[in-house]
Write a protein that holds these residues in place. Structure first.
Motif, PDB file in Angstrom:
ATOM      1  N   VAL A 122      36.486  36.573  37.205  1.00 31.19           N
ATOM      2  CA  VAL A 122      38.091  36.424  37.514  1.00 31.19           C
ATOM      3  C   VAL A 122      38.411  36.675  38.834  1.00 31.19           C
ATOM      4  CG1 VAL A 122      40.359  37.333  37.033  1.00 31.19           C
ATOM      5  CG2 VAL A 122      38.655  37.178  35.233  1.00 31.19           C
ATOM      6  N   THR A 123      39.079  35.739  39.676  1.00 26.65           N
ATOM      7  CA  THR A 123      39.311  35.608  41.033  1.00 26.65           C
ATOM      8  C   THR A 123      40.707  35.878  41.065  1.00 26.65           C
ATOM      9  OG1 THR A 123      37.689  34.121  41.651  1.00 26.65           O
ATOM     10  CG2 THR A 123      39.689  34.399  43.287  1.00 26.65           C
ATOM     11  N   PHE A 124      41.089  37.037  41.636  1.00 28.23           N
ATOM     12  CA  PHE A 124      42.697  37.509  41.775  1.00 28.23           C
ATOM     13  C   PHE A 124      43.011  37.208  42.949  1.00 28.23           C
ATOM     14  CE2 PHE A 124      40.940  40.458  38.988  1.00 28.23           C
ATOM     15  CZ  PHE A 124      41.867  40.637  37.842  1.00 28.23           C
ATOM     16  N   ILE A 139      44.787  44.968  33.783  1.00 30.32           N
ATOM     17  CA  ILE A 139      43.887  44.690  34.530  1.00 30.32           C
ATOM     18  C   ILE A 139      42.452  45.185  33.851  1.00 30.32           C
ATOM     19  CG2 ILE A 139      42.822  44.952  36.890  1.00 30.32           C
ATOM     20  CD1 ILE A 139      45.110  42.782  36.786  1.00 30.32           C
ATOM     21  N   ARG A 140      42.635  46.337  33.431  1.00 27.89           N
ATOM     22  CA  ARG A 140      41.492  47.187  33.000  1.00 27.89           C
ATOM     23  C   ARG A 140      41.020  46.581  31.735  1.00 27.89           C
ATOM     24  NH1 ARG A 140      40.248  52.110  34.946  1.00 27.89           N
ATOM     25  NH2 ARG A 140      39.523  52.882  32.969  1.00 27.89           N
ATOM     26  N   THR A 141      41.932  45.737  30.977  1.00 30.01           N
ATOM     27  CA  THR A 141      41.247  45.128  29.794  1.00 30.01           C
ATOM     28  C   THR A 141      40.667  43.726  30.242  1.00 30.01           C
ATOM     29  OG1 THR A 141      43.032  46.028  28.582  1.00 30.01           O
ATOM     30  CG2 THR A 141      42.343  44.247  27.558  1.00 30.01           C
ATOM     31  N   ILE A 142      41.193  43.110  31.206  1.00 24.24           N
ATOM     32  CA  ILE A 142      40.689  42.052  31.461  1.00 24.24           C
ATOM     33  C   ILE A 142      38.971  42.367  32.074  1.00 24.24           C
ATOM     34  CG2 ILE A 142      40.492  40.335  33.508  1.00 24.24           C
ATOM     35  CD1 ILE A 142      43.503  40.191  33.590  1.00 24.24           C
ATOM     36  N   ALA A 143      39.040  43.666  32.731  1.00 21.54           N
ATOM     37  CA  ALA A 143      37.673  43.848  33.281  1.00 21.54           C
ATOM     38  C   ALA A 143      36.613  44.078  32.334  1.00 21.54           C
ATOM     39  CB  ALA A 143      37.796  45.341  34.038  1.00 21.54           C
ATOM     40  N   GLN A 144      37.158  44.570  31.079  1.00 23.06           N
ATOM     41  CA  GLN A 144      36.207  44.977  29.955  1.00 23.06           C
ATOM     42  C   GLN A 144      35.702  43.541  29.236  1.00 23.06           C
ATOM     43  OE1 GLN A 144      38.646  47.586  27.495  1.00 23.06           O
ATOM     44  NE2 GLN A 144      38.532  49.091  28.829  1.00 23.06           N
ATOM     45  N   ALA A 145      36.722  42.614  29.443  1.00 18.77           N
ATOM     46  CA  ALA A 145      36.380  41.245  28.900  1.00 18.77           C
ATOM     47  C   ALA A 145      35.588  40.117  29.847  1.00 18.77           C
ATOM     48  CB  ALA A 145      37.560  40.419  28.611  1.00 18.77           C
ATOM     49  N   THR A 146      35.130  40.559  31.052  1.00 16.10           N
ATOM     50  CA  THR A 146      34.699  39.442  31.825  1.00 16.10           C
ATOM     51  C   THR A 146      33.409  40.256  32.859  1.00 16.10           C
ATOM     52  OG1 THR A 146      35.188  38.019  33.845  1.00 16.10           O
ATOM     53  CG2 THR A 146      36.084  40.370  33.896  1.00 16.10           C
ATOM     54  N   CYS A 147      32.865  39.558  33.245  1.00 15.78           N
ATOM     55  CA  CYS A 147      31.410  39.961  34.050  1.00 15.78           C
ATOM     56  C   CYS A 147      31.738  40.737  35.602  1.00 15.78           C
ATOM     57  CB  CYS A 147      30.530  38.900  34.216  1.00 15.78           C
ATOM     58  SG  CYS A 147      29.807  38.043  32.558  1.00 15.78           S
ATOM     59  N   GLY A 148      32.970  40.118  36.067  1.00 12.88           N
ATOM     60  CA  GLY A 148      33.235  40.360  37.419  1.00 12.88           C
ATOM     61  C   GLY A 148      34.178  40.051  38.077  1.00 12.88           C
ATOM     62  N   PHE A 149      34.771  40.637  39.073  1.00  5.87           N
ATOM     63  CA  PHE A 149      36.105  40.207  39.731  1.00  5.87           C
ATOM     64  C   PHE A 149      35.732  39.690  41.145  1.00  5.87           C
ATOM     65  CE2 PHE A 149      39.245  43.551  37.481  1.00  5.87           C
ATOM     66  CZ  PHE A 149      39.227  42.720  36.402  1.00  5.87           C
ATOM     67  N   VAL A 150      36.605  38.736  41.626  1.00 11.35           N
ATOM     68  CA  VAL A 150      36.528  38.339  43.026  1.00 11.35           C
ATOM     69  C   VAL A 150      37.863  38.454  43.593  1.00 11.35           C
ATOM     70  CG1 VAL A 150      36.236  36.497  44.545  1.00 11.35           C
ATOM     71  CG2 VAL A 150      34.652  36.421  42.601  1.00 11.35           C
TER      72      VAL A 150
END
Length: 745
Positions: A122-124, A139-150
Motif C-alpha cells: 500500500v502506497t500512502f 491504518i493498523r488494520t490495513i497493515a495487518q492485511a498487507t505486506c508493506g507500506f510505501v
C-alpha cells in the motif's frame, strides 16, 4: 467489466486512472507506463481502476483489466476474488488516500485486502498526523492485511511509526516520480508558450481552495511594483469534486480579486486539464514555481516535485514535504497565508538571475534519483521481496539512438565534455573520443543499416587525419579553434590514444559495407603508419593494437608481417602474466586500473587469429579473474577509478566509469561468441544493465530523454554530465545486442 488474463507476470495497481482527473490517477499512469516501457511484455503493470462516476468506462483503456465504482461497497471483495483467480497476477499495489475508497476513512479497501490472496503493498499519498481512534485503527488494520507500506517522505514515515504504531521495518520510502528531461534555462522555452520577454511565476494542478492561490494574488501588486514584467500563471482545471459540489465559485472569486487589484495583465488562468507534454513545456518556461498549500500536514505535492525536477527554484509554504525538500539551496519557504512573505521571497529571486539559476540547477541535481525510471526500480526491488522469483526479468533494452552524438558534434568533430547534456565547446576535441565514435558509427551501420552515422563518421575520420603527425603518431588534444593543445600532447603518454585510433582505422578500413571513400581513407592511414608503433610496451596499448591488427587480419589473413606484429604484442602480454600472475591474482599487473577488459579480450583475439590455444586459455582465465572482481552476485560493480585495485589491497568501489563497463560488455560478448557458454551471455547482460540500474546505487546511468550517458557513478551520487566518452562507450555496448545484418548488399 470482466478482467482479462494476459501473458507474463503482472502487478496490479489499484487506483484512480485517466480519464479520471486527479493527481493519483496521473501518478499511477506514469508508473504503469514506465513499468511497461521497461519490462513488457515479459512482465506487465495493469490497473484495477477506481471510478468516481458509475458511468465511467475503462473497457477501451489498454492497461485497465477491471474497474470498481468507488461507492459500490460490494465491488471491493468481488474484485479481490477475481484477481485471486488470475494466476499471472503476482502482486497488487494499492494507492491510498482516505477519500479514494468508500466508507468511513475509506474502510472499503480493507474489504478488498482481507479477501485478496495475492501479496500486496500500500502506497500512502497522504499521511495525517494526530489521528483519531477510527483513523488510527483503519491504518493498523490495513497493515495487518498487507505486506508493506510505501510513503514518499521521511515525515510520513515518522508519523506512521510514532503516531499510528506501525513498525519501522514495515515502511519503505520511495519518492514521488518526475519526468526525465534535459535541464534548460527558462529563456529557451518561453517563446513556445507565448511568454517571451517576461518573468514567469507558475502554479499548476487541479484547482481547489486548499491551494492558497488567493494569497499569491494578494502578493502580486508588490511583485509587479518591483518587476512590472512579472506574470503569474495558474495552470489547471478545477478539481472534478470541487466542480461537482460548488461549480466554479472558487475560480470566479480569484478572477474577481484579480480584477479588483488591476492585475488582469499579470495573473493568467489556464482552465484546462493539461497533458504531461503541455505541462512540461510551461514548467520549462517558468522562472519561479510557487507552491502554497494551506494544509501544514500535506504529505506530498506532485506538482512541487515536478517543478523541482524541471530545475526550477521554488517558493513554498511550510507544508510537510516542502519542509524536507525546499532547502535554502533550492528555494524559499514562507508561512501560510502570508502574502508579504510570498512577495518578499519572489522579489528576492527575481532581483538576482544568477541566484535563480543556481537554485534551479540545485533542484535539478537533487531530483535526478526521482525520475520515473529510478522510482520504478525501487518499487520493483520492493515487489520482488514480497513475490519471490518474480519481477526479476531482464529490462527491455532502450532503442539505440545517436541523438546525443549529433548534439555533441559540430562541423569538426565530437566535443570532449558536456555540462549536463549541453556540449562544452571549450573542452575541444580528443583523438580518443572521436576514434571511439568512429567505431560506434561503423557498428551502427553494420547493424542498423541506415545512413544516420555516415556524415558523423566522415567528420570523425577527417579530424583524426588532421591529428596525425608526419612521424605516424597522433596528437590527442585539439582546441575548439583546431589548434593543438601542445602542453598536453607533449607531456602526456598518448600510447593508449594512438592504439585506439588504429583500432578505429582498422574497423573502418575492413568494414565492407561502409562507403568506399571512408574505407580507403582509413586504410591508407592505417597501412602507412601502423608499422611505426611496433616498439610500444604499455599493456593496454598493446591490447588495443592487437584489436586493431585482429580487425585488419580478418580481411588480410595472409599478411604474415602483420600477424608477427600481433604475436609480438601477445607474447609480451603472456610474459607479463608469467611474471605477475598467481593462483589468486591472475593478472598481468599488480593492480587492476582502467580499460581492464581489453587485456583478456586481446588475448582471445590473438587466439582466434593465430589458432594458438595458449593465448585463448590465458585470455579466458584472465577474464574469469576480472569477472570475479567486477560483480557482486549479479550486480555489476567494476573497479572504481579512485585508487583502483592493488594486489593485496581492497578494490576501490568508486568512481565507476561507463568506459570500464562498456569494455566489460565487449569482452563478455566475444567470450560468449567463442565459447557458447551461457555464463558469459548472462554476465554480458548483467554488465550492460549497469547502465539501466544494475549498480550499487540502483540508478539509471543512461538518460532516456537525451540518449546520452552520465559520466560516472560516485559514492552516493551520479555524475550528471554527459560527455563524449560516456555516451560513445554506452552506444558501443548497446550495439553489441543488435545483430549484424547479413542480408544487405
Amino acid at each position: 467489466m470482466t478482467p482479462v488474463a494476459q501473458e507474463g507476470a503482472k502487478v496490479v495497481f489499484v487506483s484512480t486512472y485517466p480519464p479520471t482527473e486527479c493527481g493519483i490517477a496521473t501518478f499511477t499512469q506514469d508508473l504503469v507506463t514506465t513499468f511497461n516501457t521497461l519490462y513488457a511484455p515479459r512482465e506487465q503493470a495493469v490497473v484495477l481502476a477506481v471510478t468516481y462516476k458509475p458511468e465511467t468506462d475503462h473497457s477501451n483503456t489498454k492497461s485497465v483489466i477491471d474497474q470498481i465504482y468507488k461507492e459500490d461497497v460490494d465491488a471491493y471483495a468481488q474484485a479481490a476474488h477475481k484477481l485471486n483467480a488470475l494466476d499471472d497476477v503476482k502482486l497488487v499495489s494499492v494507492q491510498h488516500e482516505f477519500g479514494l475508497y468508500a466508507g468511513e476513512y475509506g474502510r472499503s479497501i480493507i474489504d478488498f485486502l482481507e479477501v485478496l490472496e495475492k501479496p500486496s503493498v500500500v502506497t500512502f499519498h497522504t499521511v495525517l498526523p494526530g489521528p483519531d481512534k477510527g483513523r488510527k485503527q483503519t491504518i493498523r488494520t490495513i497493515a495487518q492485511a498487507t505486506c508493506g507500506f510505501v510513503v514518499m517522505t521521511e515525515t510520513s514515515k515518522y508519523i506512521l511509526v510514532n503516531e499510528y504504531g506501525i513498525d519501522d521495518a514495515f515502511i519503505s520510502i520511495i519518492p514521488h516520480g518526475i519526468h526525465s528531461m534535459r535541464y534548460t534555462l527558462p529563456s529557451h522555452a518561453k517563446s513556445s508558450v507565448g511568454r517571451g520577454g517576461v518573468n514567469v511565476l507558475t502554479t499548476f494542478g487541479l484547482l481547489s481552495r486548499g491551494k492558497g492561490i488567493e494569497y499569491v494574488i494578494e502578493a502580486m501588486p508588490e511583485i509587479v511594483r518591483k518587476h512590472p514584467d512579472a506574470i503569474y500563471q495558474v495552470l489547471g482545471a478545477t478539481h472534478p469534486e470541487v466542480l461537482r459540489q460548488e461549480g466554479e465559485v472558487y475560480r470566479q472569486s480569484l478572477e474577481k480579486r484579480v480584477g479588483e487589484l488591476g492585475l488582469n495583465k499579470h495573473v493568467l488562468f489556464h482552465n484546462a486539464y493539461m497533458s504531461n507534454d503541455e505541462l512540461l513545456r510551461y514548467l520549462k518556461a517558468t522562472d519561479i514555481y510557487i507552491s502554497t498549500p494551506l494544509d501544514p500536514d500535506q504529505a506530498v505535492s506532485g506538482t512541487l516535485t515536478y517543478a523541482m525536477g524541471a530545475g526550477r527554484p521554488v517558493v513554498a509554504t511550510k507544508f510537510a514535504q516542502a519542509k524536507e525538500d525546499v532547502t535554502p539551496d533550492v528555494g524559499r519557504l514562507v508561512d501560510f497565508r502570508e502574502p508579504d512573505e510570498i512577495s518578499q521571497a519572489v522579489n528576492e529571486l527575481l532581483d538576482d538571475s544568477e541566484l535563480r539559476s543556481i537554485l534551479g540547477r540545485n533542484a535539478y541535481f537533487k531530483t535526478r534519483s526521482m525520475t520515473w525510471e529510478n522510482v520504478l526500480l525501487q518499487y520493483r526491488r520492493l515487489f520482488g521481496g514480497f513475490a519471490p522469483n518474480t519481477f526479476l526479468e531482464e529490462r527491455n533494452l532502450p532503442r539505440p539512438t545517436l541523438k546525443h552524438f549529433h548534439r555533441m558534434t559540430d562541423k569538426t568533430g565530437m566535443f570532449q565534455f558536456a555540462e549536463l547534456a549541453d556540449p562544452d565547446s571549450k573542452s575541444g576535441y580528443t583523438l580518443d573520443d572521436n576514434a571511439r565514435a568512429l567505431i560506434a558509427c561503423s557498428w551502427w551501420y553494420q547493424r542498423r543499416r541506415d545512413g544516420a552515422p555516415l556524415s558523423l563518421a566522415t567528420r570523425y575520420l577527417d579530424l583524426m587525419a588532421y591529428m596525425m603527425s608526419e612521424d605516424g603518431t597522433f596528437h590527442n588534444y585539439v582546441n575548439h579553434d583546431k589548434s593543438f593543445h601542445e602542453e598536453r600532447n607533449q607531456n602526456e603518454n598518448l600510447e593508449d590514444a594512438n592504439a585506439r585510433a588504429f583500432w578505429s582505422l582498422a574497423t573502418i578500413a575492413t568494414a565492407d559495407r561502409m562507403p568506399e571513400a571512408l574505407r580507403e581513407k582509413a586504410s591508407r592511414l592505417f597501412d602507412t603508419h601502423i608499422d611505426k608503433h611496433a616498439a610500444v610496451r604499455s599493456p593496454r596499448a598493446e591490447a588495443f593494437y592487437i584489436k586493431a591488427l585482429g580487425e585488419w587480419l580478418k580481411t588480410y589473413p595472409d599478411n604474415v608481417a602483420r600477424q608477427r606484429f600481433l604475436v609480438t604484442f601477445a607474447d609480451h602480454l603472456v610474459s607479463l602474466f608469467e611474471q605477475v600472475a598467481t593462483d589468486d591474482w591472475y593478472w598481468c599487473e599488480p593492480h587492476l586500473t582502467y580499460s581492464n577488459s581489453v587485456i583478456p579480450e586481446a588475448l582471445l583475439i590473438a587466439g582466434i587469429v593465430t589458432g594458438d590455444v595458449r593465448y585463448a586459455t590465458l585470455g579466458f582465465k584472465a577474464l574469469d579473474f576480472l569477472v570475479e572482481h567486477s560483480f557482486d552476485g549479479s550486480l555489476c560493480a567494476p573497479v572504481g577509478q579512485q585508487g583502483w585495485f592493488v594486489q593485496g589491497g581492497e578494490k576501490r568501489q568508486y568512481d565507476q566509469q561507463p568506459e570500464e563497463v562498456s569494455a566489460l560488455v565487449q569482452v563478455l560478448d566475444l567470450a560468449y561468441r567463442i565459447s557458447g557458454k551461457e555464463q558469459y551471455r548472462e554476465r554480458r547482460l548483467d554488465a550492460f544493465n549497469w547502465f539501466l540500474g544494475n549498480n550499487s546505487l540502483h540508478r539509471f546511468i543512461y538518460d532516456h530523454t537525451t540518449g546520452g550517458c552520465y559520466d560516472g557513478l560516485g559514492e552516493g551520487y551520479v555524475n550528471l554530465n554527459q560527455g563524449a566518452e560516456s555516451t560513445v562507450t554506452y552506444v558501443m555496448a548497446r550495439l553489441l545486442f543488435e545483430p549484424i545484418r547479413k542480408d544487405q548488399a
